[in-house]
Design a protein around this motif. Structure first.
Motif, PDB file in Angstrom:
ATOM      1  N   ALA A 155      33.670  21.741  16.146  1.00  0.00           N
ATOM      2  CA  ALA A 155      34.533  22.277  17.161  1.00  0.00           C
ATOM      3  C   ALA A 155      36.030  22.219  16.992  1.00  0.00           C
ATOM      4  O   ALA A 155      36.881  23.150  17.421  1.00  0.00           O
ATOM      5  CB  ALA A 155      34.251  21.458  18.545  1.00  0.00           C
ATOM      6  N   LEU A 156      36.354  21.177  16.155  1.00  0.00           N
ATOM      7  CA  LEU A 156      37.803  21.018  15.886  1.00  0.00           C
ATOM      8  C   LEU A 156      38.250  22.302  14.758  1.00  0.00           C
ATOM      9  O   LEU A 156      39.414  22.654  15.080  1.00  0.00           O
ATOM     10  CB  LEU A 156      37.814  19.484  15.193  1.00  0.00           C
ATOM     11  N   ARG A 157      37.522  22.453  13.799  1.00  0.00           N
ATOM     12  CA  ARG A 157      37.862  23.354  12.943  1.00  0.00           C
ATOM     13  C   ARG A 157      37.962  24.913  13.870  1.00  0.00           C
ATOM     14  O   ARG A 157      38.921  25.544  13.558  1.00  0.00           O
ATOM     15  CB  ARG A 157      36.670  23.672  12.022  1.00  0.00           C
ATOM     16  N   SER A 158      37.020  25.306  14.766  1.00  0.00           N
ATOM     17  CA  SER A 158      37.156  26.408  15.476  1.00  0.00           C
ATOM     18  C   SER A 158      38.598  26.258  16.474  1.00  0.00           C
ATOM     19  O   SER A 158      39.200  27.232  16.429  1.00  0.00           O
ATOM     20  CB  SER A 158      36.076  26.361  16.645  1.00  0.00           C
ATOM     21  N   LEU A 160      24.843  14.056  14.142  1.00  0.00           N
ATOM     22  CA  LEU A 160      24.952  15.282  14.827  1.00  0.00           C
ATOM     23  C   LEU A 160      26.010  15.605  15.571  1.00  0.00           C
ATOM     24  O   LEU A 160      26.794  16.621  15.497  1.00  0.00           O
ATOM     25  CB  LEU A 160      23.524  15.450  16.018  1.00  0.00           C
ATOM     26  N   ASN A 161      26.518  14.582  16.561  1.00  0.00           N
ATOM     27  CA  ASN A 161      27.781  14.456  17.039  1.00  0.00           C
ATOM     28  C   ASN A 161      29.123  14.604  16.412  1.00  0.00           C
ATOM     29  O   ASN A 161      29.766  15.398  16.621  1.00  0.00           O
ATOM     30  CB  ASN A 161      27.800  13.472  18.125  1.00  0.00           C
ATOM     31  N   LEU A 162      28.854  13.871  15.191  1.00  0.00           N
ATOM     32  CA  LEU A 162      30.078  14.138  14.198  1.00  0.00           C
ATOM     33  C   LEU A 162      30.271  15.672  13.676  1.00  0.00           C
ATOM     34  O   LEU A 162      31.256  16.131  13.361  1.00  0.00           O
ATOM     35  CB  LEU A 162      29.877  13.294  13.060  1.00  0.00           C
ATOM     36  N   LYS A 163      28.916  16.295  13.256  1.00  0.00           N
ATOM     37  CA  LYS A 163      29.040  17.531  12.949  1.00  0.00           C
ATOM     38  C   LYS A 163      29.533  18.612  13.928  1.00  0.00           C
ATOM     39  O   LYS A 163      30.310  19.558  13.692  1.00  0.00           O
ATOM     40  CB  LYS A 163      27.530  17.913  12.330  1.00  0.00           C
ATOM     41  N   ARG A 178      31.443   5.760  21.371  1.00  0.00           N
ATOM     42  CA  ARG A 178      30.858   4.778  22.158  1.00  0.00           C
ATOM     43  C   ARG A 178      29.496   4.151  21.750  1.00  0.00           C
ATOM     44  O   ARG A 178      29.028   3.178  22.283  1.00  0.00           O
ATOM     45  CB  ARG A 178      30.519   5.507  23.385  1.00  0.00           C
ATOM     46  N   ASP A 179      29.080   4.540  20.440  1.00  0.00           N
ATOM     47  CA  ASP A 179      28.138   3.979  19.852  1.00  0.00           C
ATOM     48  C   ASP A 179      28.235   2.850  19.161  1.00  0.00           C
ATOM     49  O   ASP A 179      29.058   2.932  17.994  1.00  0.00           O
ATOM     50  CB  ASP A 179      27.256   5.268  18.962  1.00  0.00           C
ATOM     51  N   PRO A 180      27.666   1.628  19.642  1.00  0.00           N
ATOM     52  CA  PRO A 180      28.038   0.411  18.785  1.00  0.00           C
ATOM     53  C   PRO A 180      27.651   0.340  17.441  1.00  0.00           C
ATOM     54  O   PRO A 180      28.370  -0.297  16.706  1.00  0.00           O
ATOM     55  CB  PRO A 180      27.424  -0.629  19.692  1.00  0.00           C
ATOM     56  N   THR A 181      26.565   1.062  17.184  1.00  0.00           N
ATOM     57  CA  THR A 181      26.086   0.975  15.699  1.00  0.00           C
ATOM     58  C   THR A 181      27.117   1.776  14.766  1.00  0.00           C
ATOM     59  O   THR A 181      27.387   1.346  13.591  1.00  0.00           O
ATOM     60  CB  THR A 181      24.699   1.726  15.546  1.00  0.00           C
ATOM     61  N   PHE A 182      27.780   2.816  15.355  1.00  0.00           N
ATOM     62  CA  PHE A 182      28.713   3.495  14.614  1.00  0.00           C
ATOM     63  C   PHE A 182      30.190   2.586  14.510  1.00  0.00           C
ATOM     64  O   PHE A 182      30.727   2.297  13.298  1.00  0.00           O
ATOM     65  CB  PHE A 182      29.445   4.790  15.060  1.00  0.00           C
ATOM     66  N   ILE A 183      30.391   2.077  15.633  1.00  0.00           N
ATOM     67  CA  ILE A 183      31.828   1.339  15.576  1.00  0.00           C
ATOM     68  C   ILE A 183      31.821   0.056  14.605  1.00  0.00           C
ATOM     69  O   ILE A 183      32.750  -0.416  13.998  1.00  0.00           O
ATOM     70  CB  ILE A 183      32.111   0.788  16.970  1.00  0.00           C
ATOM     71  N   THR A 184      30.571  -0.434  14.599  1.00  0.00           N
ATOM     72  CA  THR A 184      30.667  -1.912  13.858  1.00  0.00           C
ATOM     73  C   THR A 184      30.057  -1.745  12.261  1.00  0.00           C
ATOM     74  O   THR A 184      29.856  -2.674  11.727  1.00  0.00           O
ATOM     75  CB  THR A 184      29.633  -2.707  14.647  1.00  0.00           C
ATOM     76  N   ARG A 185      30.056  -0.445  11.892  1.00  0.00           N
ATOM     77  CA  ARG A 185      29.663  -0.225  10.663  1.00  0.00           C
ATOM     78  C   ARG A 185      30.438  -1.089   9.478  1.00  0.00           C
ATOM     79  O   ARG A 185      31.696  -0.764   9.873  1.00  0.00           O
ATOM     80  CB  ARG A 185      29.489   1.376  10.166  1.00  0.00           C
ATOM     81  N   PRO A 186      29.870  -1.682   8.716  1.00  0.00           N
ATOM     82  CA  PRO A 186      31.043  -2.265   7.808  1.00  0.00           C
ATOM     83  C   PRO A 186      31.814  -1.381   6.625  1.00  0.00           C
ATOM     84  O   PRO A 186      32.716  -1.567   6.430  1.00  0.00           O
ATOM     85  CB  PRO A 186      29.788  -3.295   6.793  1.00  0.00           C
ATOM     86  N   MET A 245      37.890  20.449  23.648  1.00  0.00           N
ATOM     87  CA  MET A 245      37.367  19.641  24.428  1.00  0.00           C
ATOM     88  C   MET A 245      35.992  19.340  24.087  1.00  0.00           C
ATOM     89  O   MET A 245      35.400  18.350  24.050  1.00  0.00           O
ATOM     90  CB  MET A 245      37.267  20.343  25.957  1.00  0.00           C
ATOM     91  N   GLU A 246      35.348  20.490  23.449  1.00  0.00           N
ATOM     92  CA  GLU A 246      33.747  20.252  22.820  1.00  0.00           C
ATOM     93  C   GLU A 246      33.884  18.954  21.859  1.00  0.00           C
ATOM     94  O   GLU A 246      33.290  18.109  21.725  1.00  0.00           O
ATOM     95  CB  GLU A 246      33.391  21.457  22.309  1.00  0.00           C
ATOM     96  N   ALA A 247      35.033  19.169  21.090  1.00  0.00           N
ATOM     97  CA  ALA A 247      35.414  18.154  20.088  1.00  0.00           C
ATOM     98  C   ALA A 247      35.659  16.699  20.463  1.00  0.00           C
ATOM     99  O   ALA A 247      35.152  15.872  20.196  1.00  0.00           O
ATOM    100  CB  ALA A 247      36.613  18.562  19.109  1.00  0.00           C
ATOM    101  N   TYR A 248      36.379  16.794  21.640  1.00  0.00           N
ATOM    102  CA  TYR A 248      36.583  15.485  22.330  1.00  0.00           C
ATOM    103  C   TYR A 248      35.350  14.838  22.844  1.00  0.00           C
ATOM    104  O   TYR A 248      34.847  13.623  22.609  1.00  0.00           O
ATOM    105  CB  TYR A 248      37.466  15.780  23.438  1.00  0.00           C
ATOM    106  N   ASP A 249      34.568  15.919  23.581  1.00  0.00           N
ATOM    107  CA  ASP A 249      33.146  15.307  24.070  1.00  0.00           C
ATOM    108  C   ASP A 249      32.304  14.742  22.784  1.00  0.00           C
ATOM    109  O   ASP A 249      31.579  13.613  23.089  1.00  0.00           O
ATOM    110  CB  ASP A 249      32.417  16.398  24.710  1.00  0.00           C
ATOM    111  N   ALA A 250      32.174  15.401  21.908  1.00  0.00           N
ATOM    112  CA  ALA A 250      31.257  14.779  20.653  1.00  0.00           C
ATOM    113  C   ALA A 250      31.877  13.634  19.948  1.00  0.00           C
ATOM    114  O   ALA A 250      30.916  12.776  19.896  1.00  0.00           O
ATOM    115  CB  ALA A 250      31.288  16.165  19.605  1.00  0.00           C
ATOM    116  N   TYR A 251      33.167  13.582  19.922  1.00  0.00           N
ATOM    117  CA  TYR A 251      33.525  12.248  18.958  1.00  0.00           C
ATOM    118  C   TYR A 251      33.450  11.373  19.983  1.00  0.00           C
ATOM    119  O   TYR A 251      33.352   9.923  19.604  1.00  0.00           O
ATOM    120  CB  TYR A 251      35.285  12.570  18.691  1.00  0.00           C
TER     121      TYR A 251
END
Length: 167
Positions: free
Chosen positions: A13-16, A5-8, A38-46, A27-33
């Protein structure tokens, strides 16, 4: 999921922002990304896709968070240490950030190291794909990248006062 959801939201926001340059959108893109990163499950995805991280670095640069962008580039270099082409791209971005921040000598050193790599990679990056969101990275001939780096090096030489090698 919260990550998707946050990636979308961030990409929307980045496209806008790219469409009209409104600061609110970047700033909305910065907040969402930032939530995603910060999500450890995302950062450690193989099977993590470096394009998402590159998008975040671009956002960090646009919101004047250069030091965070440098840290992210360092983390990417460690994460994808066996991806030679990506490492070259990350070093190039680091040189640009260094130059922008006024660390001209360091930027010049990075550019000189990049130019001396025989041969500079062609293509710079192959297609990077994500099953849900295909991303295409333009294929750029090595000669063009080398010329761009040399022009940037000449501009740095000029800024450092070395008029013989400058433009």
């Amino acid at each position: 999921s919260n990550i998707e959801l946050n990636l979308k939201l961030g990409r929307c926001a980045l496209r806008s922002w790219k469409k009209d340059g409104t600061k609110k959108y970047i700033m909305e893109a910065y907040d969402a990304y930032s939530v995603v990163m910060r999500d450890p499950t995302f950062i450690t995805r193989p099977q993590a896709n470096p394009v998402i991280y590159l998008e975040y670095v671009g956002i960090l640069i646009r919101v004047n968070k250069h030091q965070m962008a440098v840290y992210m580039l360092g983390a990417m270099m460690a994460r994808w240490e066996d991806n030679y082409e990506l490492l070259l791209l990350l070093q190039y971005i680091l040189a640009q950030i260094s130059f922008t921040r006024g660390n001209v000598s360091y930027a010049l050193d990075l550019y000189q190291r990049l130019v001396s790599i025989p041969p500079l990679v062609e293509p710079l990056l192959e297609h990077i794909t994500d099953e849900e969101h295909p991303h295409i990275v333009l294929l750029v001939p090595a000669q063009l990248i080398s010329i761009v780096i040399q022009v940037e090096m000449a501009a740095i030489q000029n800024r450092l006062g070395n008029k013989k090698l400058s433009i």
